[in-house]
Design a protein around this motif. Structure first.
Motif, PDB file in Angstrom:
ATOM      1  N   ASN A 127       0.821  -1.218   0.000  1.00 26.63           N
ATOM      2  CA  ASN A 127       0.000   0.000   0.000  1.00 26.63           C
ATOM      3  C   ASN A 127       0.850   1.261   0.000  1.00 26.63           C
ATOM      4  O   ASN A 127       0.499   2.265  -0.633  1.00 26.63           O
ATOM      5  CB  ASN A 127      -0.897   0.017   1.247  1.00 26.63           C
ATOM      6  N   GLY A 180       1.319   0.556  -4.346  1.00 27.88           N
ATOM      7  CA  GLY A 180      -0.081   0.778  -4.671  1.00 27.88           C
ATOM      8  C   GLY A 180      -0.764  -0.533  -5.018  1.00 27.88           C
ATOM      9  O   GLY A 180      -0.339  -1.607  -4.590  1.00 27.88           O
ATOM     10  N   TYR A 187      -6.952   2.034   1.687  1.00 30.46           N
ATOM     11  CA  TYR A 187      -5.900   2.507   0.787  1.00 30.46           C
ATOM     12  C   TYR A 187      -6.341   2.461  -0.677  1.00 30.46           C
ATOM     13  O   TYR A 187      -5.981   3.352  -1.452  1.00 30.46           O
ATOM     14  CB  TYR A 187      -4.631   1.682   0.972  1.00 30.46           C
ATOM     15  N   GLN A 188      -7.112   1.444  -1.078  1.00 31.29           N
ATOM     16  CA  GLN A 188      -7.446   1.270  -2.496  1.00 31.29           C
ATOM     17  C   GLN A 188      -8.855   1.723  -2.844  1.00 31.29           C
ATOM     18  O   GLN A 188      -9.139   2.022  -4.000  1.00 31.29           O
ATOM     19  CB  GLN A 188      -7.254  -0.202  -2.899  1.00 31.29           C
ATOM     20  N   PRO A 225       1.754   6.135  -3.267  1.00 33.08           N
ATOM     21  CA  PRO A 225       0.814   5.804  -4.343  1.00 33.08           C
ATOM     22  C   PRO A 225      -0.633   5.878  -3.877  1.00 33.08           C
ATOM     23  O   PRO A 225      -0.970   5.441  -2.770  1.00 33.08           O
ATOM     24  CB  PRO A 225       1.195   4.358  -4.685  1.00 33.08           C
ATOM     25  N   THR A 226      -1.503   6.443  -4.683  1.00 26.77           N
ATOM     26  CA  THR A 226      -2.942   6.438  -4.422  1.00 26.77           C
ATOM     27  C   THR A 226      -3.640   5.960  -5.696  1.00 26.77           C
ATOM     28  O   THR A 226      -3.039   5.957  -6.785  1.00 26.77           O
ATOM     29  CB  THR A 226      -3.473   7.831  -4.066  1.00 26.77           C
TER      30      THR A 226
END
Length: 387
Positions: free
Chosen positions: A35, A39, A81-82, A351-352
């Motif tokens: 995460n 990502g 996170y995702q 990362p997003t």
């Protein structure tokens, strides 16, 4: 990050040298590293689905009750996170069944009564009092996560039941803490740093107390590769960011000093005196760390020297030094609060689902931190100065 990357194959393995299996508890630090660095990657949902299909309820994943709890906690963190609600919705039948099973393992007084293999990690496996305290904390975390996820999924009835059970479990905090205080005294640390970390993170012990009485005692002595991540997080919760940075240098840094290019399945600070590096032939009179050391099921050359469960500092540095905390699912809102400790600067990327956040923090001569942050459209950043 490199350690986890090597284990990202058809599934998220632990570890690449030996097991090549999906171990659910081990996955949590690894997923947090993914995460924070890579990502979205398909090995995470593939691995979560694999073990779900292989573990019909009421069985416990990998035969370990705590590992089914880690599956639940990974689902919560992966969603935050995702932000993939479609994937989360696919998990609802199993997730709801698992929560009901866990609810049935909490008695009327709020004590967990888990069956199966009662296990946290190997170094704590001979300390039943610490295991009892740690499992109380893990079930409480599961109830809180279950309440969050069921609310997202529209099951208010089950969400309420989880949160009411959590309230009941919190009331037993003094007794659980007392149990930890009675734990056998290990030669390198009082009680159990594993249990103290889980109790602090679950709200069953004041983080400052856990840090002072357990986590910061004797520095990196009593740390472990898997649960080290939670010990670091608990130290940060107590505000001891510098102490956690120092432990990373002492514990994970010692592996690097011994020639490691990936982090290991097991490591003990007691091995260090007269130890030879693993990237050289062992000189006469020096310890052969790879050939002769390791504990429990991984002694000698069976000891994995590339084990993703040891990757906790990677996620921890992103969470607390770079300072990125996810506030809303899918990283739609992130809070950035850097704690540099004795560092002059830190920079990195995060990362997003909407793209990469680029971050640099620099400490001025007055001690104040100046931040330069570039975030993609669709991500709102709340910048807070550390105190």
């Amino acid at each position: 990050a490199y350690t986890v990357h090597l284990n990202m194959q058809e599934y998220l393995w632990d570890g690449i040298k030996r097991d090549r299996l999906v171990w659910l508890g081990d996955m949590h630090p690894e997923v947090m590293t993914i995460n924070s660095v890579f990502g979205y990657n398909e090995v995470v949902p593939k691995s979560l689905d694999l073990i779900r299909e292989a573990t019909p309820l009421p069985d416990w994943m990998n035969g370990i009750s705590a590992y089914s709890i880690w599956w639940l906690l990974i689902q919560r963190d992966w969603y935050y996170y995702q932000g993939d609600k479609t994937y989360l919705k696919e998990q609802q039948p199993y997730l709801s069944g698992l929560l009901r099973q866990l609810l049935s393992k909490v008695d009327a007084s709020g004590h967990e009564k888990l069956d199966g293999w009662r296990f946290l990690d190997w170094p704590s496996s001979e300390n039943p009092e610490a295991i009892n305290a740690g499992l109380q904390a893990l079930v409480l975390q599961a109830m809180k996560a279950g309440g969050e996820l069921c609310t997202v999924l529209g099951d208010e009835t089950l969400a309420t039941e989880c949160l009411e059970t959590a309230k009941r479990m919190i009331k037993v905090a003094p007794q659980v803490t007392k149990t930890l205080l009675k734990s056998k005294i290990a030669p390198d640390a009082p009680g159990s740093k594993q249990a103290a970390a889980l109790l602090a993170l679950a709200g069953l012990m004041k983080p400052e107390e856990a840090d002072k009485k357990y986590l910061s005692v004797n520095g990196a002595q009593g740390f472990s590769t898997f649960y080290g991540y939670y010990m670091l997080r608990a130290m940060a919760t107590a505000g001891n960011y510098q102490g956690a940075i120092d432990v990373i240098r002492q514990y994970w840094g010692a592996m690097i000093d011994l020639g490691a290019t990936t982090f290991w399945e097991d490591f003990n600070m007691a091995w260090l005196p007269d130890a030879a590096a693993i990237d050289e032939l062992v000189p006469e009179g020096k310890k052969d760390i790879h050939g002769d050391y390791g504990d429990y099921c991984y002694k000698g050359f069976r000891h994995s020297l590339c084990h993703g469960w040891a990757s906790g500092p990677t996620a921890w540095l992103s969470e607390y030094v770079l300072g990125v905390q996810v506030v809303e699912p899918g990283c739609r809102v992130v809070r950035i609060t850097p704690y540099l400790g004795d560092l002059d600067w830190v920079e990195g990327t995060f990362p997003t689902p909407e793209g990469i956040i680029t971050i640099r923090h620099e400490k001025g001569t007055d001690g104040k931190i100046k931040s330069d942050i570039k975030a993609p459209t669709g991500v709102r950043v709340i910048l807070e100065n550390s105190k």
